[in-house]
Design an enzyme around this catalytic site. Structure first.
Site, PDB file in Angstrom:
ATOM      1  N   GLU A 283       0.831  -1.196   0.000  1.00 30.21           N
ATOM      2  CA  GLU A 283       0.000   0.000   0.000  1.00 30.21           C
ATOM      3  C   GLU A 283       0.873   1.256   0.000  1.00 30.21           C
ATOM      4  OE1 GLU A 283      -2.426   0.212   3.522  1.00 30.21           O
ATOM      5  OE2 GLU A 283      -2.751   2.348   3.171  1.00 30.21           O
TER       6      GLU A 283
ATOM      7  N   ASP B 174       0.545   3.670  -3.135  1.00 32.61           N
ATOM      8  CA  ASP B 174       0.109   5.044  -2.877  1.00 32.61           C
ATOM      9  C   ASP B 174       1.029   6.020  -3.616  1.00 32.61           C
ATOM     10  OD1 ASP B 174      -1.118   7.209  -0.978  1.00 32.61           O
ATOM     11  OD2 ASP B 174       1.040   7.392  -0.732  1.00 32.61           O
TER      12      ASP B 174
ATOM     13  N   ASP C 263      -7.428   0.937   0.739  1.00 30.75           N
ATOM     14  CA  ASP C 263      -6.057   0.502   1.020  1.00 30.75           C
ATOM     15  C   ASP C 263      -5.668  -0.640   0.091  1.00 30.75           C
ATOM     16  OD1 ASP C 263      -6.115   2.324   3.049  1.00 30.75           O
ATOM     17  OD2 ASP C 263      -6.237   0.854   4.675  1.00 30.75           O
TER      18      ASP C 263
ATOM     19  N   GLU D 251      -4.773   0.610  -3.348  1.00 31.75           N
ATOM     20  CA  GLU D 251      -3.400   1.119  -3.421  1.00 31.75           C
ATOM     21  C   GLU D 251      -2.395  -0.033  -3.438  1.00 31.75           C
ATOM     22  OE1 GLU D 251      -3.652   5.552  -1.503  1.00 31.75           O
ATOM     23  OE2 GLU D 251      -3.026   3.907  -0.210  1.00 31.75           O
TER      24      GLU D 251
END
Lengths: 241, 241
Positions: free
Chosen positions: A60, A64, A131, A134
């Site tokens: 994640e 991101d 989450d 990502e």
């Protein structure tokens, strides 16, 4: 069709999972273990080494960053005459937890994520889905590289599912979002004006948001409306909505 | 040597600028106007359209994202057993304004940036250099693509100039950084304990940082030391150091 692709889709013992991912992503994944990891919430992770769990949280972190970079470029090119303040704000709307949660739900992530259902007991699903989205971006990046990931995000996700021009005009209304969420989950919600502290300007208003007896956020502003807005935004963040 | 490269380095009217950039970057740039833009601070930007200035701020937005993504991958691979909290914190040290300012100074950016010297009058150079570094990353990305930029950053910048393992062990000491900066610029600095607001816990301490009569930050914590730390961190951010 190359033989490795044929093998993955029709012969390999993982062919069912490969097909699910192909339907979701639009391409045949390479390293399956990356994708499995992306869908593993920390509530079901196991220790793989002292203090290290095999959850999707590291992916994640990576995803991101890659997503932020791809969206930055899209906006940079889409809005050649807007300044960096505009670009920053619009990007944060696109990659907001709320937007990514919705996106992941639309893509059917709820059927793929492994998690402990107990964490949903109190209605706080939080950012589980966003989450995982990502983390998936991180997995695609490690599996296929940046240019592939950018192409996937732009053509398969952004163009298909994100209406940038609408988001541009939306001012996020945290108060109504919060009230809606409370109604859906059967929670009591009150906005309370609290008395000012001594020494504070009489023009300041402090508003507390109270959800089922728990103070989830407070805001102090020069108008009641703005204080409510700030308090609601904090409560939304606390609830992961 | 390909003929276009030969032309750029030895024949073109911009050959001097091309050589400067080649020495700085280690490669021959393609689109020179991107690099010129990366080094143009907003204090000398001109309006190119109503409300739009040709400063490096948009490139900084893009470069910040690309840099964040490259550093995320480097750390992800360098620390396979650390969690995302560790990775996030270490990345923010690497891309902190302070670190990027130092890096850009080391690379000699001060000789390349166009800016209005008046903005330096009060000793607040702020993040001029670090911002230009991010803008440069944006320029390299648009000029050469992600894989080239990643290779450039990893091999030419990170390996050569950033000591990740030392940063890992450094806890940023904002208080001493701030005091040092004030001594260097001949500013008075005081940390003042202010009285608590009524209704606040007696255990809370509020500290204000005052630089030459201006309150630049305040912190409220359960120990004086932590309140000072927080206040100093805010003041450092306000001063761009």
């Amino acid at each position: 069709m190359p033989i490795s692709r044929f093998y993955k889709l029709y012969l390999s013992p993982n062919r069912k999972y490969v097909k699910v991912l192909k339907n979701l992503l639009g391409f045949v994944p390479g390293n399956l273990s990356l994708y499995r990891l992306a869908f593993r919430h920390k509530s079901v992770a196991q220790n793989i080494r002292k203090g290290v769990k095999n959850s999707n949280e590291r992916l994640e972190f990576l995803g991101d960053a890659v997503l932020g970079s791809v969206v930055a470029e899209v906006l940079f090119k889409l809005y050649p005459y807007e300044d960096e303040g505009f670009l920053t704000e619009l990007r944060s709307k696109i990659v907001s937890r709320n937007n990514l949660n919705q996106l992941a739900r639309k893509l059917g992530f709820d059927k793929l994520i492994e998690f402990d259902p107990k964490i949903l007991a109190n209605g706080r699903q939080g950012s589980l889905l966003g989450d995982a989205f990502e983390a998936l971006v991180g997995a695609v990046y490690l599996d296929k590289g940046y240019d592939f990931t950018r192409h996937f995000l732009v053509n398969h996700i952004i163009k298909a599912h994100i209406d940038i021009h609408t988001l541009e005009q939306t001012e996020t209304n945290f108060k109504s979002k919060l009230i809606e969420w409370c109604q859906r989950h059967g929670k009591d919600i009150t906005f309370e004006l609290t008395t000012n502290l001594e020494g504070e300007s009489a023009k300041l208003f402090t508003i507390q948001v109270n959800v089922d007896g728990e103070i989830l956020g407070s805001g102090k502003e020069f108008s009641k409306k703005n204080a409510e807005k700030l308090a609601a935004e904090k409560a939304c963040a606390a609830l992961g909505i």
